[in-house]
Design a protein around this motif. Structure first.
Motif, PDB file in Angstrom:
ATOM      1  N   SER A   1      -5.193 -12.028   5.743  1.00  0.00           N
ATOM      2  CA  SER A   1      -4.342 -13.041   6.364  1.00  0.00           C
ATOM      3  C   SER A   1      -4.083 -14.209   5.431  1.00  0.00           C
ATOM      4  O   SER A   1      -3.059 -14.888   5.540  1.00  0.00           O
ATOM      5  N   GLN A   2      -5.021 -14.456   4.503  1.00  0.00           N
ATOM      6  CA  GLN A   2      -4.891 -15.578   3.586  1.00  0.00           C
ATOM      7  C   GLN A   2      -4.343 -15.170   2.214  1.00  0.00           C
ATOM      8  O   GLN A   2      -4.212 -16.005   1.331  1.00  0.00           O
ATOM      9  N   MET A   3      -4.031 -13.914   2.043  1.00  0.00           N
ATOM     10  CA  MET A   3      -3.577 -13.413   0.747  1.00  0.00           C
ATOM     11  C   MET A   3      -2.241 -14.053   0.381  1.00  0.00           C
ATOM     12  O   MET A   3      -1.290 -13.998   1.164  1.00  0.00           O
ATOM     13  N   PRO A   4      -2.126 -14.681  -0.777  1.00  0.00           N
ATOM     14  CA  PRO A   4      -0.865 -15.327  -1.147  1.00  0.00           C
ATOM     15  C   PRO A   4       0.236 -14.309  -1.366  1.00  0.00           C
ATOM     16  O   PRO A   4       0.022 -13.248  -1.951  1.00  0.00           O
ATOM     17  N   SER A   5       1.439 -14.641  -0.900  1.00  0.00           N
ATOM     18  CA  SER A   5       2.548 -13.685  -0.975  1.00  0.00           C
ATOM     19  C   SER A   5       2.986 -13.421  -2.408  1.00  0.00           C
ATOM     20  O   SER A   5       3.576 -12.393  -2.698  1.00  0.00           O
ATOM     21  N   PHE A   6       2.677 -14.364  -3.320  1.00  0.00           N
ATOM     22  CA  PHE A   6       3.110 -14.211  -4.704  1.00  0.00           C
ATOM     23  C   PHE A   6       2.103 -13.478  -5.566  1.00  0.00           C
ATOM     24  O   PHE A   6       2.281 -13.342  -6.759  1.00  0.00           O
ATOM     25  N   ALA A   7       1.013 -12.986  -4.957  1.00  0.00           N
ATOM     26  CA  ALA A   7      -0.086 -12.441  -5.755  1.00  0.00           C
ATOM     27  C   ALA A   7       0.290 -11.145  -6.440  1.00  0.00           C
ATOM     28  O   ALA A   7      -0.241 -10.824  -7.485  1.00  0.00           O
ATOM     29  N   PHE A   8       1.211 -10.396  -5.869  1.00  0.00           N
ATOM     30  CA  PHE A   8       1.513  -9.072  -6.401  1.00  0.00           C
ATOM     31  C   PHE A   8       3.016  -8.892  -6.582  1.00  0.00           C
ATOM     32  O   PHE A   8       3.828  -9.548  -5.927  1.00  0.00           O
ATOM     33  N   ALA A   9       3.345  -7.945  -7.422  1.00  0.00           N
ATOM     34  CA  ALA A   9       4.732  -7.809  -7.834  1.00  0.00           C
ATOM     35  C   ALA A   9       5.594  -7.115  -6.797  1.00  0.00           C
ATOM     36  O   ALA A   9       6.796  -7.348  -6.738  1.00  0.00           O
ATOM     37  N   ASP A  10       5.017  -6.258  -5.987  1.00  0.00           N
ATOM     38  CA  ASP A  10       5.848  -5.506  -5.050  1.00  0.00           C
ATOM     39  C   ASP A  10       5.053  -5.138  -3.808  1.00  0.00           C
ATOM     40  O   ASP A  10       3.836  -5.292  -3.756  1.00  0.00           O
ATOM     41  N   ALA A  11       5.782  -4.636  -2.822  1.00  0.00           N
ATOM     42  CA  ALA A  11       5.154  -4.299  -1.539  1.00  0.00           C
ATOM     43  C   ALA A  11       4.139  -3.185  -1.690  1.00  0.00           C
ATOM     44  O   ALA A  11       3.112  -3.172  -0.994  1.00  0.00           O
TER      45      ALA A  11
ATOM     46  N   THR B   1       2.093  -2.614  -4.143  1.00  0.00           N
ATOM     47  CA  THR B   1       0.836  -3.159  -4.625  1.00  0.00           C
ATOM     48  C   THR B   1       0.144  -3.977  -3.551  1.00  0.00           C
ATOM     49  O   THR B   1      -1.068  -3.946  -3.420  1.00  0.00           O
ATOM     50  N   ASP B   2       0.934  -4.708  -2.745  1.00  0.00           N
ATOM     51  CA  ASP B   2       0.357  -5.423  -1.612  1.00  0.00           C
ATOM     52  C   ASP B   2      -0.351  -4.449  -0.674  1.00  0.00           C
ATOM     53  O   ASP B   2      -1.440  -4.731  -0.167  1.00  0.00           O
ATOM     54  N   GLU B   3       0.258  -3.304  -0.468  1.00  0.00           N
ATOM     55  CA  GLU B   3      -0.337  -2.289   0.411  1.00  0.00           C
ATOM     56  C   GLU B   3      -1.627  -1.744  -0.188  1.00  0.00           C
ATOM     57  O   GLU B   3      -2.619  -1.531   0.524  1.00  0.00           O
ATOM     58  N   LEU B   4      -1.630  -1.523  -1.501  1.00  0.00           N
ATOM     59  CA  LEU B   4      -2.846  -1.055  -2.162  1.00  0.00           C
ATOM     60  C   LEU B   4      -3.951  -2.097  -2.086  1.00  0.00           C
ATOM     61  O   LEU B   4      -5.123  -1.762  -1.913  1.00  0.00           O
TER      62      LEU B   4
ATOM     63  N   ALA C   1      -7.534  -1.635  -0.543  1.00  0.00           N
ATOM     64  CA  ALA C   1      -8.746  -1.912  -1.314  1.00  0.00           C
ATOM     65  C   ALA C   1      -9.698  -2.794  -0.513  1.00  0.00           C
ATOM     66  O   ALA C   1     -10.900  -2.525  -0.447  1.00  0.00           O
ATOM     67  N   ILE C   2      -9.183  -3.843   0.105  1.00  0.00           N
ATOM     68  CA  ILE C   2     -10.025  -4.741   0.886  1.00  0.00           C
ATOM     69  C   ILE C   2     -10.665  -3.992   2.054  1.00  0.00           C
ATOM     70  O   ILE C   2     -11.849  -4.203   2.368  1.00  0.00           O
ATOM     71  N   LYS C   3      -9.914  -3.116   2.675  1.00  0.00           N
ATOM     72  CA  LYS C   3     -10.464  -2.327   3.782  1.00  0.00           C
ATOM     73  C   LYS C   3     -11.624  -1.459   3.294  1.00  0.00           C
ATOM     74  O   LYS C   3     -12.682  -1.408   3.923  1.00  0.00           O
TER      75      LYS C   3
ATOM     76  N   LEU D   1      -6.818   2.953  -7.166  1.00  0.00           N
ATOM     77  CA  LEU D   1      -6.007   3.519  -6.073  1.00  0.00           C
ATOM     78  C   LEU D   1      -4.608   3.863  -6.569  1.00  0.00           C
ATOM     79  O   LEU D   1      -4.047   4.907  -6.201  1.00  0.00           O
ATOM     80  N   SER D   2      -4.049   3.018  -7.413  1.00  0.00           N
ATOM     81  CA  SER D   2      -2.697   3.272  -7.933  1.00  0.00           C
ATOM     82  C   SER D   2      -2.655   4.514  -8.804  1.00  0.00           C
ATOM     83  O   SER D   2      -1.588   5.103  -9.003  1.00  0.00           O
ATOM     84  N   ARG D   3      -3.827   4.932  -9.306  1.00  0.00           N
ATOM     85  CA  ARG D   3      -3.905   6.122 -10.151  1.00  0.00           C
ATOM     86  C   ARG D   3      -4.260   7.371  -9.349  1.00  0.00           C
ATOM     87  O   ARG D   3      -4.484   8.439  -9.927  1.00  0.00           O
ATOM     88  N   GLY D   4      -4.352   7.234  -8.050  1.00  0.00           N
ATOM     89  CA  GLY D   4      -4.546   8.404  -7.208  1.00  0.00           C
ATOM     90  C   GLY D   4      -5.970   8.692  -6.797  1.00  0.00           C
ATOM     91  O   GLY D   4      -6.252   9.752  -6.224  1.00  0.00           O
ATOM     92  N   TRP D   5      -6.900   7.784  -7.051  1.00  0.00           N
ATOM     93  CA  TRP D   5      -8.268   7.997  -6.591  1.00  0.00           C
ATOM     94  C   TRP D   5      -8.284   7.942  -5.062  1.00  0.00           C
ATOM     95  O   TRP D   5      -7.720   7.023  -4.456  1.00  0.00           O
ATOM     96  N   ASN D   6      -8.934   8.913  -4.435  1.00  0.00           N
ATOM     97  CA  ASN D   6      -8.966   8.935  -2.977  1.00  0.00           C
ATOM     98  C   ASN D   6     -10.104   8.067  -2.448  1.00  0.00           C
ATOM     99  O   ASN D   6     -10.927   7.548  -3.209  1.00  0.00           O
ATOM    100  N   ASP D   7     -10.159   7.925  -1.138  1.00  0.00           N
ATOM    101  CA  ASP D   7     -11.128   7.009  -0.538  1.00  0.00           C
ATOM    102  C   ASP D   7     -12.568   7.391  -0.887  1.00  0.00           C
ATOM    103  O   ASP D   7     -13.398   6.522  -1.198  1.00  0.00           O
ATOM    104  N   THR D   8     -12.878   8.679  -0.828  1.00  0.00           N
ATOM    105  CA  THR D   8     -14.235   9.127  -1.136  1.00  0.00           C
ATOM    106  C   THR D   8     -14.612   8.785  -2.573  1.00  0.00           C
ATOM    107  O   THR D   8     -15.731   8.330  -2.851  1.00  0.00           O
ATOM    108  N   GLU D   9     -13.677   8.989  -3.487  1.00  0.00           N
ATOM    109  CA  GLU D   9     -13.941   8.666  -4.891  1.00  0.00           C
ATOM    110  C   GLU D   9     -14.092   7.155  -5.097  1.00  0.00           C
ATOM    111  O   GLU D   9     -14.913   6.715  -5.908  1.00  0.00           O
ATOM    112  N   ILE D  10     -13.324   6.372  -4.354  1.00  0.00           N
ATOM    113  CA  ILE D  10     -13.445   4.911  -4.447  1.00  0.00           C
ATOM    114  C   ILE D  10     -14.800   4.456  -3.915  1.00  0.00           C
ATOM    115  O   ILE D  10     -15.483   3.629  -4.532  1.00  0.00           O
ATOM    116  N   TYR D  11     -15.216   5.005  -2.762  1.00  0.00           N
ATOM    117  CA  TYR D  11     -16.556   4.685  -2.262  1.00  0.00           C
ATOM    118  C   TYR D  11     -17.610   5.008  -3.331  1.00  0.00           C
ATOM    119  O   TYR D  11     -18.569   4.272  -3.541  1.00  0.00           O
ATOM    120  N   GLY D  12     -17.399   6.125  -4.013  1.00  0.00           N
ATOM    121  CA  GLY D  12     -18.358   6.544  -5.044  1.00  0.00           C
ATOM    122  C   GLY D  12     -18.432   5.577  -6.197  1.00  0.00           C
ATOM    123  O   GLY D  12     -19.514   5.122  -6.584  1.00  0.00           O
TER     124      GLY D  12
END
Length: 431
Positions: free
Chosen positions: A14-24, A26-29, A33-35, A355-366
């Motif tokens: 909710s507090q993430m600045p709108s200018f932090a990322f270049a496109d939607a 990346t905002d979604e990623l 990531a935070i989740k 995440l942008s390189r295709g790592w899935n959730d399980t691999e990210i947890y790892g």
């Protein structure tokens, strides 16, 4: 419990600045990531915050209250919270003798201040955790990491960097293990009575006892296995690394290193050694945790960035597997982090990159921490298997203070029969 992390993640978005990322996209990623970071802990295996605290005041413990507000450097509690850090290994470290213009000598018997200093640094870590109970929780195992994380706290563990701190003694490592040290780096930038180092990056003078582990160092590896302390190979010579992998009954770790094939630096791990790690027969099931130090990341210190850190992780993973990689900043132990990972508030940027390189959730947890916790469990399992083994009786062969001659004037403090034995020994030693 888990709801605390979820609420914190929602607030961050909710507090993430709108200018932090270049496109939607990346905002979604970033949101993803935070989740993920709210669901499983990101564990950084190498943070040198204690050395910063020790360097800021003649009375280092007086600095500890400031940790909750702001400290100069890369790490304080607000930065760790902003970066959604789930767990951290805070390091016990003091410099090698040559760093302060002294020498250990050819037998490594000089400069004993390191043992004193390491105990004082360990005290800083313990008091730091003790004085910030709402944010930090002492941890020593995967289960205690998870318990701290689900309580909304940063799991706080202890690592030790360099055997030059041990005073040429296995007794000290046993006591450090009892005090909570969970990994020991077999060397820092200097050789020790236990092992040869790869130095600090430039040419390093050869060790007087050979290129790898000494016989005493081989005893140390066995003791670390018995104690449930992870064997860290981050600063060791290539031969020390091979020797330790061949000897260790437990998985080994690199708590802050990169890939030498990506950046040719002696502190990074070469492919031929990476091939010894992974799943399957005759491989050590250890883990390589990737560092953020610009010099190790490259291609130049000025251009090193978060994408290049991901290059190191992916290269290592291409050889050892994605379940044998992790994260290790070296924050507060370097002049600066790479671009995009400047301090402890920036960890989500690395998860976004993977995440942008295709790592899935399980691999990210790892990569965030599950891989490391599996290794910790395996190290603890080896400890359990060795629980009936007696401590090693090995002594550094070049010590000249044993047997102790503590009898006082004319051995007056000794029982007669002991005095006779000591006097007889002295005569024989003089022959």
């Amino acid at each position: 419990m888990k709801g605390i992390r979820t609420a914190v993640a929602a607030l961050a978005l909710s507090q993430m600045p709108s200018f932090a990322f270049a496109d939607a996209d990346t905002d979604e990623l970033y949101a993803r990531a935070i989740k993920l970071m709210s669901e499983s802990p990101l564990i950084d295996t190498h943070i040198d915050l204690p050395q910063i605290i020790r360097g800021l005041d003649r009375n280092p413990l007086s600095i500890l209250p400031n940790l909750a507000a702001s400290l100069p450097g890369h790490v304080d509690i607000p930065k760790m919270r902003e970066g959604h850090l789930g767990g951290a290994f805070f390091t016990v470290w003091a410099p090698c003798a040559d760093f302060v213009g002294q020498s250990y000598g050819p037998n490594f018997l000089g400069m004993t201040e390191g043992l004193r200093d390491s105990l004082e640094v360990l005290d800083i870590i313990k008091r730091m955790i003790e004085q910030h109970p709402n944010d930090l929780s002492y941890a020593y195992s995967s289960s205690s990491i998870k318990s701290a994380f689900h309580s909304g706290k940063i799991a706080s563990l202890i690592g030790m960097e360099g055997t030059h701190l041990l005073g040429n003694s296995l007794s000290t490592v046993r006591l450090f293990a009892e005090m909570g040290v969970k990994y020991l780096t077999l060397t820092h930038t200097c050789h020790s009575s236990f092992a040869a180092s790869n130095g600090g990056g430039g040419p390093v003078e050869a060790s007087s006892h050979g290129p790898g582990l000494t016989e005493f160092g081989k005893e140390l590896v066995g003791e670390l296995n018995r104690l449930g302390v992870m064997v860290d190979l981050s600063h060791t010579s290539d031969q020390t690394t091979r020797d330790a992998i061949a000897l260790s009954k437990a998985p080994v770790v690199w708590t802050h290193a990169g890939a030498r094939a990506v950046q040719d630096h002696p502190r990074n791990v070469p492919d031929d050694i990476l091939k010894l790690i992974g799943d399957g027969e005759r491989k050590n099931s250890g883990i390589i945790l990737s560092v953020f130090y610009p010099v190790f990341i490259g291609p130049t210190p000025e251009t090193a960035n978060v994408s290049r850190v991901a290059d190191h992780i992916e290269h290592i993973a291409s050889i050892v597997g994605r379940n044998h990689v992790g994260i290790a900043s070296d924050f507060d132990g370097m002049y600066a982090g790479v671009h995009g990972l400047e301090d402890a508030s920036k960890y989500p940027n690395l998860i976004v990159e993977l995440l942008s390189r295709g790592w899935n959730d399980t691999e990210i947890y790892g990569v965030m921490g599950e891989n490391l916790m599996r290794v910790m469990d395996q190290v603890d399992a080896v400890k359990q298997q060795m629980k009936d083994e007696l401590p090693s009786t090995a002594i550094w062969e070049r010590r000249n203070d044993l047997p102790a001659n503590w009898g006082g004037p004319e051995q007056a403090y000794l029982p007669y029969e002991v005095r006779d034995l000591v006097n007889e020994r002295i005569k024989h030693d003089e022959l």
